[in-house]
Design a protein around this motif. Sequence first.
Motif, PDB file in Angstrom:
ATOM      1  N   MET A   6      40.039  36.911  34.507  1.00  0.00           N
ATOM      2  CA  MET A   6      39.447  38.210  34.211  1.00  0.00           C
ATOM      3  C   MET A   6      39.919  38.727  32.855  1.00  0.00           C
ATOM      4  N   TYR A   7      41.220  38.551  32.587  1.00  0.00           N
ATOM      5  CA  TYR A   7      41.754  39.005  31.304  1.00  0.00           C
ATOM      6  C   TYR A   7      41.068  38.263  30.158  1.00  0.00           C
ATOM      7  N   GLY A   8      40.868  36.953  30.327  1.00  0.00           N
ATOM      8  CA  GLY A   8      40.168  36.176  29.305  1.00  0.00           C
ATOM      9  C   GLY A   8      38.743  36.640  29.116  1.00  0.00           C
ATOM     10  N   HIS A   9      38.078  36.991  30.215  1.00  0.00           N
ATOM     11  CA  HIS A   9      36.711  37.525  30.143  1.00  0.00           C
ATOM     12  C   HIS A   9      36.691  38.798  29.301  1.00  0.00           C
ATOM     13  N   GLU A  10      37.620  39.710  29.613  1.00  0.00           N
ATOM     14  CA  GLU A  10      37.665  40.973  28.882  1.00  0.00           C
ATOM     15  C   GLU A  10      38.111  40.785  27.433  1.00  0.00           C
ATOM     16  N   TRP A  30      45.118  46.178  38.279  1.00  0.00           N
ATOM     17  CA  TRP A  30      45.556  45.426  39.448  1.00  0.00           C
ATOM     18  C   TRP A  30      45.110  46.151  40.726  1.00  0.00           C
ATOM     19  N   PRO A  31      44.547  45.463  41.756  1.00  0.00           N
ATOM     20  CA  PRO A  31      44.377  44.021  41.836  1.00  0.00           C
ATOM     21  C   PRO A  31      42.965  43.549  41.501  1.00  0.00           C
ATOM     22  N   ILE A  32      42.140  44.419  40.935  1.00  0.00           N
ATOM     23  CA  ILE A  32      40.726  44.051  40.757  1.00  0.00           C
ATOM     24  C   ILE A  32      40.441  43.339  39.444  1.00  0.00           C
ATOM     25  N   GLY A  33      41.393  43.288  38.525  1.00  0.00           N
ATOM     26  CA  GLY A  33      41.159  42.561  37.277  1.00  0.00           C
ATOM     27  C   GLY A  33      41.535  43.340  36.040  1.00  0.00           C
ATOM     28  N   ALA A  34      40.627  43.397  35.085  1.00  0.00           N
ATOM     29  CA  ALA A  34      40.899  44.050  33.802  1.00  0.00           C
ATOM     30  C   ALA A  34      39.602  44.630  33.250  1.00  0.00           C
ATOM     31  N   ALA A  35      39.724  45.453  32.216  1.00  0.00           N
ATOM     32  CA  ALA A  35      38.547  46.058  31.591  1.00  0.00           C
ATOM     33  C   ALA A  35      38.828  46.312  30.121  1.00  0.00           C
ATOM     34  N   ALA A  36      37.898  45.887  29.260  1.00  0.00           N
ATOM     35  CA  ALA A  36      37.977  46.174  27.823  1.00  0.00           C
ATOM     36  C   ALA A  36      37.077  47.363  27.532  1.00  0.00           C
ATOM     37  N   LEU A  37      37.600  48.352  26.843  1.00  0.00           N
ATOM     38  CA  LEU A  37      36.823  49.556  26.555  1.00  0.00           C
ATOM     39  C   LEU A  37      37.393  50.267  25.335  1.00  0.00           C
ATOM     40  N   PRO A  38      36.571  51.092  24.680  1.00  0.00           N
ATOM     41  CA  PRO A  38      37.069  51.871  23.534  1.00  0.00           C
ATOM     42  C   PRO A  38      38.265  52.724  23.933  1.00  0.00           C
ATOM     43  N   PHE A  65      33.591  33.535  27.125  1.00  0.00           N
ATOM     44  CA  PHE A  65      35.021  33.253  27.218  1.00  0.00           C
ATOM     45  C   PHE A  65      35.373  32.650  28.574  1.00  0.00           C
ATOM     46  N   ASN A  66      34.643  32.990  29.624  1.00  0.00           N
ATOM     47  CA  ASN A  66      34.843  32.313  30.902  1.00  0.00           C
ATOM     48  C   ASN A  66      34.516  30.831  30.781  1.00  0.00           C
ATOM     49  N   MET A  67      33.426  30.511  30.092  1.00  0.00           N
ATOM     50  CA  MET A  67      33.059  29.114  29.882  1.00  0.00           C
ATOM     51  C   MET A  67      34.140  28.391  29.077  1.00  0.00           C
ATOM     52  N   PHE A  91      37.073  27.050  38.790  1.00  0.00           N
ATOM     53  CA  PHE A  91      36.125  27.612  39.754  1.00  0.00           C
ATOM     54  C   PHE A  91      36.006  29.125  39.595  1.00  0.00           C
ATOM     55  N   ILE A  92      37.152  29.806  39.487  1.00  0.00           N
ATOM     56  CA  ILE A  92      37.145  31.263  39.362  1.00  0.00           C
ATOM     57  C   ILE A  92      36.429  31.698  38.095  1.00  0.00           C
ATOM     58  N   ASN A  93      36.692  31.018  36.977  1.00  0.00           N
ATOM     59  CA  ASN A  93      36.017  31.359  35.731  1.00  0.00           C
ATOM     60  C   ASN A  93      34.517  31.119  35.836  1.00  0.00           C
TER      61      ASN A  93
END
Length: 219
Positions: A6-10, A30-38, A65-67, A91-93
């Motif tokens: 998730m961090y890599g995705h964001e 945590w525990p749902i992941g991450a978020a990139a935002l202004p 980035f997941n790929m 698998f998760i990515n």
Amino acid sequence: AFIISMYGHELGHYLQFRANKIKAVILLLWPIGAAALPINEQWNKKSDKLPWNNVAWLLLAGPAFNMFQMLIGLAFVKFGIFPEFFRNYVFINGMLGLFNLLPLGNFDGGQLFFVIFSSLNELKDRLTAGIASVAGFTILIWIISRHLELGLIGVAFSIYQQVGIFVFVSAFIIGILHKQGRDNPEHANSRQAMTTEQATVLVVAYVMLATITLALLKL
């Protein structure tokens, strides 16, 4: 593995924010992941004024980035470095990338096709949605027909063999038709709207990204 994925995705979104000169931050939720935002409302308003072509590439950056993380994970598996962990990582990515590519709701894919349809006039909207739907139905028919001579058992077996593609394409068709139906034709006159050529490049990039992600999941 989920948090790293998730961090890599964001991180993909974050780097695109920075490329567009928008100050951003990645928050670990945590525990749902991450978020990139202004970083604040001022920069958020500035990001809302970006050309929709820039917004579209920002949205695609997360699944891309997941790929990329899938390729890294597969390399570790091949060289026998923590293979069990990295198989889960791949698998998760793959799942994160595909879910976010679905043109539904506020997923990256949903927002992507919103700005694409918003940029095109009504005729091009319908043409794009029509071509995408026909292509999707063609794939579904191909999957179903592979063992059609065996009747319902053959159809079920064909779907079982390609269940990931079948589910993704089915959701893709539903999402595309839904997004096109909610489009406001007046958006095509906005200064933020992308050109037809830009929209075409984005659709091709989307198809390539989804195809590669699905292929990597089968390795």
